[in-house]
Enzyme design. Structure first.
Site, PDB file in Angstrom:
ATOM      1  N   ASP A 238       6.234   0.923  -5.572  1.00  0.00           N
ATOM      2  CA  ASP A 238       6.255   2.344  -5.222  1.00  0.00           C
ATOM      3  C   ASP A 238       7.256   2.624  -4.108  1.00  0.00           C
ATOM      4  O   ASP A 238       8.032   3.584  -4.169  1.00  0.00           O
ATOM      5  CB  ASP A 238       4.849   2.770  -4.798  1.00  0.00           C
ATOM      6  CG  ASP A 238       4.464   4.129  -5.372  1.00  0.00           C
ATOM      7  OD1 ASP A 238       5.192   4.619  -6.245  1.00  0.00           O
ATOM      8  OD2 ASP A 238       3.432   4.686  -4.947  1.00  0.00           O
ATOM      9  N   ASP A 290      -1.734   6.378  -9.174  1.00  0.00           N
ATOM     10  CA  ASP A 290      -2.255   6.517  -7.812  1.00  0.00           C
ATOM     11  C   ASP A 290      -3.767   6.637  -7.785  1.00  0.00           C
ATOM     12  O   ASP A 290      -4.370   6.644  -6.705  1.00  0.00           O
ATOM     13  CB  ASP A 290      -1.622   7.743  -7.140  1.00  0.00           C
ATOM     14  CG  ASP A 290      -0.117   7.594  -6.975  1.00  0.00           C
ATOM     15  OD1 ASP A 290       0.342   6.454  -6.841  1.00  0.00           O
ATOM     16  OD2 ASP A 290       0.591   8.623  -7.002  1.00  0.00           O
TER      17      ASP A 290
END
Length: 422
Positions: A238, A290
């Site tokens: 990420d 997420d």
């Protein structure tokens, strides 16, 4: 360059966070239910072997299958996410987007159907327990209840539990058939109205929640070591694609282009979205990853709590939920001050330290860290469908596999597919 939009805290962000937390709480409840059932069956199996009961053993209901993550698989998931994102970036077009929508509709159909079937099963199970308890109370009150009639009433199947045989699909129950058509209806309706109806986001969020729940009921982490490898790898993934990669691609963000659909002018349905309350046409988004990636840790915590009969803050699940909320709040704060200057934030950069750090710290303080780090959750042995982890699958009853799942005793049980690589 277009002027960056100033950050404004909107109520839709809070609503999106609430939806993500609700999804994780539901996933934890399902994981605890799965673990409790698996532990109970294992205990009954050991009792039967110890007593050496005579006669044929009762046929067991098939366990819900799970893909247990190994160390190699954890690294492959990170690699797969990287390669998949680059493929999206380089080949994103209207045709490619349409193909992905078809795959999404198939996955949505199955996920909504599986979760609806699970809900039906919970309701029917409670109905059976209520009938049994009411029969016992009536017997105790009258003192002369016909036991045969009471047992027959408790065992009588509900209409939704009746078995039907379809030409191509094979055997299934009525509630499974209804669940399938419900999932198909949600997917088809969303596909048709997604660009025209202002309420299409409701169907996308319904599908998204069901997809995340299905992933978390299918993928399992056996110990904290593998959890640390996977979550740390995804955190660096990420960070790289949000902060470092744009410097290598002339300030063009691969992740942002894929998320916004590039030249297709459509947002890929890979996020929970809620319209902003103050500005029309804008949305608050939270990617499935997420929620699902941190959710694997929440599901592991729920399984550990079920195994040790821990509840509340005496366990680890609610500590992980608190860590998730703290991580999302830090993400919003970083977004407000524009950390990194990219106009977006890698949520896992803040979620993983809050959740994994609190888990490791609490486990060390309670003296559980050594066991959690190396010892697999024992009930995963019966659920595993792969040999990728140190957990080995035990021999099961003879079953057949079809579109509806694993059929035992002539009736199919739903099983997830196409989800381990979503």
């Amino acid at each position: 360059q277009p002027k960056k939009r100033a950050f404004a805290l909107d109520g839709s962000m809070v609503a999106t966070l609430a939806l993500a937390v609700l999804t994780l709480v539901l996933a934890g409840g399902l994981a605890r239910r799965q673990a409790t059932k698996a532990l109970l069956k294992a205990s009954l199996r050991r009792s039967a072997l110890a007593s050496q009961a005579e006669g044929p053993a009762e046929e067991e209901e098939e366990e819900e299958p799970a893909l247990v993550i190994s160390e190699k698989m954890a690294l492959l998931i990170v690699l797969q996410a990287t390669v998949g994102l680059l493929i999206f970036y380089f080949f994103l077009s209207k045709i490619f987007f349409t193909v992905m929508l078809v795959f999404y509709a198939l996955i949505s159909t199955q996920s909504v159907g599986l979760q609806a079937a699970s809900l039906f099963e919970c309701v029917l199970e409670r109905r059976k327990k209520k009938k049994k308890n009411s029969g016992r109370d009536w017997e105790a009150g009258s003192g002369a209840a016909p036991q045969e009639a009471t047992a027959a009433a408790a065992a009588a199947p509900h209409f939704l539990e009746k078995a039907v045989t379809l030409p191509v699909v094979g055997p299934c129950r009525v509630y499974q058939l209804l669940s399938f058509f419900l999932g198909l209806g949600v997917a088809v309706t969303w596909s048709v109205v997604r660009l025209r109806a202002t309420w299409a986001w409701v169907l996308q969020d319904l599908s998204g929640v069901c997809i995340i729940l299905t992933i978390l009921s299918f993928l399992k982490m056996p110990n904290l070591k593998i959890a640390s490898i996977l979550l740390s790898g995804m955190m660096f993934y990420d960070i790289f694609f949000v902060f470092i990669q744009p410097l290598l691609f002339r300030n063009e963000s691969v992740m942002k282009k894929v998320a916004t659909g590039g030249g297709t002018h459509e947002i890929l349905p890979m996020a929970l979205i809620i319209p902003e309350f103050t500005q029309g046409g804008a949305y608050s988004l939270l990617g499935y990853g997420d929620v699902a990636i941190p959710g694997l840790l929440c599901v592991y915590a729920a399984g550990w709590d079920a195994m040790h009969r821990l509840r509340g803050l005496a366990g680890y699940f609610w500590i992980q939920i608190a860590g998730y909320v703290c991580g999302i709040c830090l993400t919003v704060a970083a977004l407000a001050i524009d950390v990194g200057g990219q106009g977006g934030q890698p949520a896992l950069c803040w979620l993983v330290p809050c959740m994994l750090g609190s888990f490791l710290g609490t486990a060390h303080w309670r003296g559980d860290l050594k066991e959690m780090w190396t010892t697999d959750l024992p009930f995963l042995e019966d659920m595993a469908i792969n040999g990728g982890s140190s957990t080995s699958s035990t021999s099961r009853a003879s079953t057949t596999t079809g579109l509806w799942g694993t059929a035992t005793a002539g009736v199919a049980r739903p099983r997830s597919f196409l989800l381990s690589k979503y």
